[in-house]
Design an enzyme around this catalytic site. Structure first.
Site, PDB file in Angstrom:
ATOM      1  N   LYS A  65       0.802  -1.222   0.000  1.00 15.73           N
ATOM      2  CA  LYS A  65       0.000   0.000   0.000  1.00 15.73           C
ATOM      3  C   LYS A  65       0.836   1.273   0.000  1.00 15.73           C
ATOM      4  O   LYS A  65       0.376   2.315  -0.483  1.00 15.73           O
ATOM      5  CB  LYS A  65      -0.948   0.005   1.202  1.00 15.73           C
ATOM      6  CG  LYS A  65      -2.021  -1.072   1.146  1.00 15.73           C
ATOM      7  CD  LYS A  65      -2.950  -0.988   2.348  1.00 15.73           C
ATOM      8  CE  LYS A  65      -4.012  -2.062   2.322  1.00 15.73           C
ATOM      9  NZ  LYS A  65      -4.960  -1.949   3.467  1.00 15.73           N
ATOM     10  N   TYR A 215     -10.769 -10.515   8.851  1.00 12.68           N
ATOM     11  CA  TYR A 215     -11.925 -11.386   8.625  1.00 12.68           C
ATOM     12  C   TYR A 215     -11.522 -12.860   8.544  1.00 12.68           C
ATOM     13  O   TYR A 215     -12.383 -13.738   8.515  1.00 12.68           O
ATOM     14  CB  TYR A 215     -12.671 -10.987   7.343  1.00 12.68           C
ATOM     15  CG  TYR A 215     -11.835 -11.043   6.080  1.00 12.68           C
ATOM     16  CD1 TYR A 215     -11.664 -12.227   5.382  1.00 12.68           C
ATOM     17  CD2 TYR A 215     -11.222  -9.894   5.582  1.00 12.68           C
ATOM     18  CE1 TYR A 215     -10.893 -12.276   4.232  1.00 12.68           C
ATOM     19  CE2 TYR A 215     -10.470  -9.932   4.436  1.00 12.68           C
ATOM     20  CZ  TYR A 215     -10.306 -11.122   3.756  1.00 12.68           C
ATOM     21  OH  TYR A 215      -9.536 -11.172   2.617  1.00 12.68           O
TER      22      TYR A 215
END
Length: 275
Positions: A65, A215
């Site tokens: 990122k 998650y």
């Protein structure tokens, strides 16, 4: 020409992004491809150099990122503010646009689960995701934010980005390994499940809203404790779906079928659960 998109990172095999984006394509009738590609730190420039004109967009996860920033031609304001881009739009003229859908995705995920006023926050971890979610919290009204980290010097970029928010945010750092109770309107976990010790989970036990950005695995220790106590939980799938829907719209130019993407993600996660 078959249009291609994908998610890059390391590790990336666990990513649900292919499931979500493919479900979106199927729902709107697009014959597009979306796959996961393992790209380790330092390998992004070479990967991008090998792409053909059929490529339309890339989702970026750890550790890319921030690595992508010098490789783009244009950077959106929110990606510039975050100092990180999780989205790379590949234009037909060959230019690259870096964007950050984690920030608005986090805002949408939080407001989907709670309308409570948020003025103070604690964030576990100090990386790129902590920056994006911290900025989202600042957009929602947080003005005091504590970063709990192992090494404050490694969170310098995140601290600087959060302090640069136009709303004016007081940012301080403290130790993940301390023993004082975490006191805030919301706590955000951006650290691995394995780093969520019993002591750390207990320190967060009085915070009414918990945002767990992971998650998989699910539930994490912090998420499980939150569910057991009946407090408000914002889950990693909430964030993933909302940021992926924004990416879908950037890549395709079409409204994202949010419900279809979420349903596909929930089914895939359930299939991974050995129970």
């Amino acid at each position: 020409m078959l249009r291609r998109c994908g998610v890059l990172g390391d590790p990336v095999a666990h990513s649900l992004s292919p499931v979500l984006h493919r479900a979106g394509y199927a729902e709107v009738g697009l014959d597009w491809a979306y796959d996961a590609h393992r790209v380790a730190a330092g390998g992004l420039e070479a990967f991008l150099g090998g792409l053909g004109p059929e490529w339309r967009g890339l989702s970026l996860t750890m550790p890319l990122k921030r690595e992508v920033l010098p490789l783009v031609d244009h950077l959106t304001d929110r990606a510039r503010l975050a100092g990180a881009a999780n989205t790379l739009l590949l234009e037909d003229d060959g230019s690259r646009v870096g964007d950050n859908t984690d920030l608005p995705g986090a805002t949408a995920a939080i407001r989907e689960r709670t309308t409570a006023p948020l003025a103070t926050a604690a964030v576990l971890g100090g990386g790129a995701t902590a920056t994006s979610v911290g900025l989202a919290l600042a957009d929602l009204g947080v003005r005091t934010l504590e970063l709990l980290v192992r090494d404050a010097s490694r969170a310098r970029e995140t601290v600087d980005a959060l302090r640069a928010h136009p709303g004016g945010v007081e940012v301080r750092t403290s130790s993940l390994e301390g023993d004082a109770a975490v006191e805030a309107d919301v706590v955000v976990a951006t650290i691995p499940a394995g780093a969520q010790t019993d002591a750390l989970v207990a320190r967060c036990g009085g915070v009414p809203v918990v945002f767990e950005v992971l998650y998989d695995p699910w539930p994490t220790p912090l998420a499980a404790a939150t569910l057991a106590s009946g407090r408000t939980l914002v889950g990693g799938l909430d964030l993933l779906v909302h940021q992926a829907a924004l990416q879908f719209e950037l890549f395709t130019g079409l409204p994202a079928p949010l419900d279809a993407m979420r349903d596909a993600g929930e089914r895939a996660l359930s299939a991974r659960d050995p129970a």
